[in-house]
Design a protein around this motif. Sequence first.
Motif, PDB file in Angstrom:
ATOM      1  N   LEU A   1      33.157   1.020  -3.490  1.00 30.90           N
ATOM      2  CA  LEU A   1      33.133   0.393  -2.177  1.00 30.90           C
ATOM      3  C   LEU A   1      34.433   0.665  -1.421  1.00 30.90           C
ATOM      4  O   LEU A   1      34.410   0.914  -0.203  1.00 30.90           O
ATOM      5  N   LEU A   2      35.554   0.654  -2.123  1.00 30.03           N
ATOM      6  CA  LEU A   2      36.819   0.985  -1.475  1.00 30.03           C
ATOM      7  C   LEU A   2      36.824   2.430  -0.977  1.00 30.03           C
ATOM      8  O   LEU A   2      37.307   2.714   0.127  1.00 30.03           O
ATOM      9  N   SER A   3      36.283   3.333  -1.779  1.00 31.89           N
ATOM     10  CA  SER A   3      36.198   4.744  -1.372  1.00 31.89           C
ATOM     11  C   SER A   3      35.332   4.895  -0.138  1.00 31.89           C
ATOM     12  O   SER A   3      35.646   5.694   0.764  1.00 31.89           O
ATOM     13  N   TYR A   4      34.242   4.138  -0.072  1.00 27.50           N
ATOM     14  CA  TYR A   4      33.366   4.172   1.097  1.00 27.50           C
ATOM     15  C   TYR A   4      34.147   3.782   2.355  1.00 27.50           C
ATOM     16  O   TYR A   4      34.068   4.462   3.388  1.00 27.50           O
ATOM     17  N   PHE A   5      34.898   2.701   2.285  1.00 29.81           N
ATOM     18  CA  PHE A   5      35.652   2.251   3.452  1.00 29.81           C
ATOM     19  C   PHE A   5      36.768   3.229   3.808  1.00 29.81           C
ATOM     20  O   PHE A   5      37.018   3.497   4.990  1.00 29.81           O
ATOM     21  N   GLU A   6      37.425   3.781   2.798  1.00 31.90           N
ATOM     22  CA  GLU A   6      38.482   4.748   3.070  1.00 31.90           C
ATOM     23  C   GLU A   6      37.923   5.976   3.784  1.00 31.90           C
ATOM     24  O   GLU A   6      38.531   6.485   4.729  1.00 31.90           O
ATOM     25  N   ASN A   7      36.778   6.454   3.342  1.00 33.83           N
ATOM     26  CA  ASN A   7      36.156   7.630   3.959  1.00 33.83           C
ATOM     27  C   ASN A   7      35.542   7.315   5.319  1.00 33.83           C
ATOM     28  O   ASN A   7      35.169   8.230   6.053  1.00 33.83           O
ATOM     29  N   SER A   8      35.440   6.023   5.640  1.00 37.23           N
ATOM     30  CA  SER A   8      34.892   5.620   6.936  1.00 37.23           C
ATOM     31  C   SER A   8      35.995   5.251   7.925  1.00 37.23           C
ATOM     32  O   SER A   8      35.717   4.682   8.990  1.00 37.23           O
ATOM     33  N   GLY A   9      37.239   5.555   7.568  1.00 37.82           N
ATOM     34  CA  GLY A   9      38.345   5.301   8.492  1.00 37.82           C
ATOM     35  C   GLY A   9      39.096   4.010   8.257  1.00 37.82           C
ATOM     36  O   GLY A   9      39.861   3.572   9.119  1.00 37.82           O
ATOM     37  N   TYR A  10      38.904   3.395   7.085  1.00 35.70           N
ATOM     38  CA  TYR A  10      39.600   2.138   6.761  1.00 35.70           C
ATOM     39  C   TYR A  10      40.394   2.307   5.455  1.00 35.70           C
ATOM     40  O   TYR A  10      40.020   1.770   4.411  1.00 35.70           O
ATOM     41  N   PRO A  11      41.504   3.043   5.521  1.00 37.39           N
ATOM     42  CA  PRO A  11      42.266   3.320   4.288  1.00 37.39           C
ATOM     43  C   PRO A  11      43.004   2.106   3.722  1.00 37.39           C
ATOM     44  O   PRO A  11      43.512   2.162   2.603  1.00 37.39           O
ATOM     45  N   PHE A  12      43.083   1.026   4.504  1.00 39.63           N
ATOM     46  CA  PHE A  12      43.793  -0.163   4.036  1.00 39.63           C
ATOM     47  C   PHE A  12      42.832  -1.248   3.543  1.00 39.63           C
ATOM     48  O   PHE A  12      43.222  -2.406   3.386  1.00 39.63           O
ATOM     49  N   ALA A  13      41.590  -0.869   3.301  1.00 37.73           N
ATOM     50  CA  ALA A  13      40.602  -1.841   2.817  1.00 37.73           C
ATOM     51  C   ALA A  13      41.017  -2.389   1.460  1.00 37.73           C
ATOM     52  O   ALA A  13      41.629  -1.692   0.647  1.00 37.73           O
ATOM     53  N   GLU A  14      40.674  -3.639   1.219  1.00 41.20           N
ATOM     54  CA  GLU A  14      40.964  -4.257  -0.066  1.00 41.20           C
ATOM     55  C   GLU A  14      39.830  -5.203  -0.443  1.00 41.20           C
ATOM     56  O   GLU A  14      39.118  -5.714   0.422  1.00 41.20           O
ATOM     57  N   ILE A  15      39.665  -5.401  -1.736  1.00 43.90           N
ATOM     58  CA  ILE A  15      38.615  -6.285  -2.250  1.00 43.90           C
ATOM     59  C   ILE A  15      39.252  -7.272  -3.215  1.00 43.90           C
ATOM     60  O   ILE A  15      39.982  -6.892  -4.126  1.00 43.90           O
ATOM     61  N   GLU A  16      38.968  -8.533  -2.997  1.00 46.92           N
ATOM     62  CA  GLU A  16      39.509  -9.598  -3.850  1.00 46.92           C
ATOM     63  C   GLU A  16      38.368 -10.275  -4.605  1.00 46.92           C
ATOM     64  O   GLU A  16      37.338 -10.600  -4.016  1.00 46.92           O
ATOM     65  N   ILE A  17      38.554 -10.450  -5.907  1.00 42.44           N
ATOM     66  CA  ILE A  17      37.589 -11.212  -6.705  1.00 42.44           C
ATOM     67  C   ILE A  17      37.909 -12.688  -6.512  1.00 42.44           C
ATOM     68  O   ILE A  17      38.941 -13.179  -6.966  1.00 42.44           O
ATOM     69  N   LEU A  18      37.025 -13.397  -5.820  1.00 39.95           N
ATOM     70  CA  LEU A  18      37.256 -14.809  -5.548  1.00 39.95           C
ATOM     71  C   LEU A  18      36.976 -15.679  -6.768  1.00 39.95           C
ATOM     72  O   LEU A  18      37.727 -16.614  -7.062  1.00 39.95           O
ATOM     73  N   SER A  19      35.885 -15.382  -7.467  1.00 42.56           N
ATOM     74  CA  SER A  19      35.549 -16.222  -8.617  1.00 42.56           C
ATOM     75  C   SER A  19      34.644 -15.482  -9.586  1.00 42.56           C
ATOM     76  O   SER A  19      33.817 -14.658  -9.189  1.00 42.56           O
ATOM     77  N   VAL A  20      34.841 -15.785 -10.847  1.00 43.14           N
ATOM     78  CA  VAL A  20      33.963 -15.356 -11.945  1.00 43.14           C
ATOM     79  C   VAL A  20      33.608 -16.636 -12.687  1.00 43.14           C
ATOM     80  O   VAL A  20      34.434 -17.183 -13.411  1.00 43.14           O
ATOM     81  N   GLU A  21      32.396 -17.135 -12.491  1.00 37.99           N
ATOM     82  CA  GLU A  21      32.017 -18.456 -12.999  1.00 37.99           C
ATOM     83  C   GLU A  21      30.961 -18.343 -14.101  1.00 37.99           C
ATOM     84  O   GLU A  21      29.776 -18.206 -13.827  1.00 37.99           O
ATOM     85  N   PRO A  22      31.414 -18.398 -15.363  1.00 34.93           N
ATOM     86  CA  PRO A  22      30.451 -18.350 -16.486  1.00 34.93           C
ATOM     87  C   PRO A  22      29.727 -19.692 -16.628  1.00 34.93           C
ATOM     88  O   PRO A  22      30.304 -20.748 -16.377  1.00 34.93           O
ATOM     89  N   ASP A  23      28.472 -19.621 -17.030  1.00 39.08           N
ATOM     90  CA  ASP A  23      27.674 -20.818 -17.307  1.00 39.08           C
ATOM     91  C   ASP A  23      27.254 -20.761 -18.767  1.00 39.08           C
ATOM     92  O   ASP A  23      26.416 -19.934 -19.152  1.00 39.08           O
TER      93      ASP A  23
END
Length: 200
Positions: free
Chosen positions: A142-164
């Motif tokens: 997904l980061l590569s997609y945004f970089e190739n679409s003109g958004y080289p400063f894109a970032e993704i944050e994992i907000l939560s991993v909630e096991p049940d």
Amino acid sequence: MRTAFTIGLLLLAAAVHGESITRVEFHANRNFSDSELLEFLGWSDSITWSGEEDSARLVSLQDSLVMRDFLFARVDSSYRELDRRGRIVIQVVLNEGHLARIAGVEWLGDSATADVAIFRRMLTRTGELFRWENLEFDIQSLLSYFENSGYPFAEIEILSVEPDQETASVSLRMVVRAGPRTTLEFLAFPGLRQTRPSFL
């Protein structure tokens, strides 16, 4: 009195410098070998640590199992005992748990601006087994997609991993921040001698 004082000093020295652990024995491990678990534990032959370090090392062991996709792994119990030669042996009883199924995945933020086709190709999908390496692969894609679409400063944050624990599943939430769209102001070709810049 002098003998008692000497023994007291020896006990104090043992408490300060730690105790020599002869070996660690694991029980109920199915997916990981003893040698792998010893590596996660940071074990080496005749390692010396204090009693206070036991819990910290076991927490590190449990974290290592979680980071290898066993989100419900835990150390059920641990205790020290002496072998026939009077050497210290640590017994560790594990509960590795099951691999978690993905109950749901949410991509928030600027993810709505991405092509839906990229989400169809993702490995981290509802109903699949959760794998950290799959999630990392999807985030990089997904980061590569945004970089190739003109958004080289894109970032993704994992907000939560909630096991049940009851359903042996996990829910995930990530947020995508595309950042500013970037355009090229100019191209420079230093050291150019034969080819014209306009041609390049």
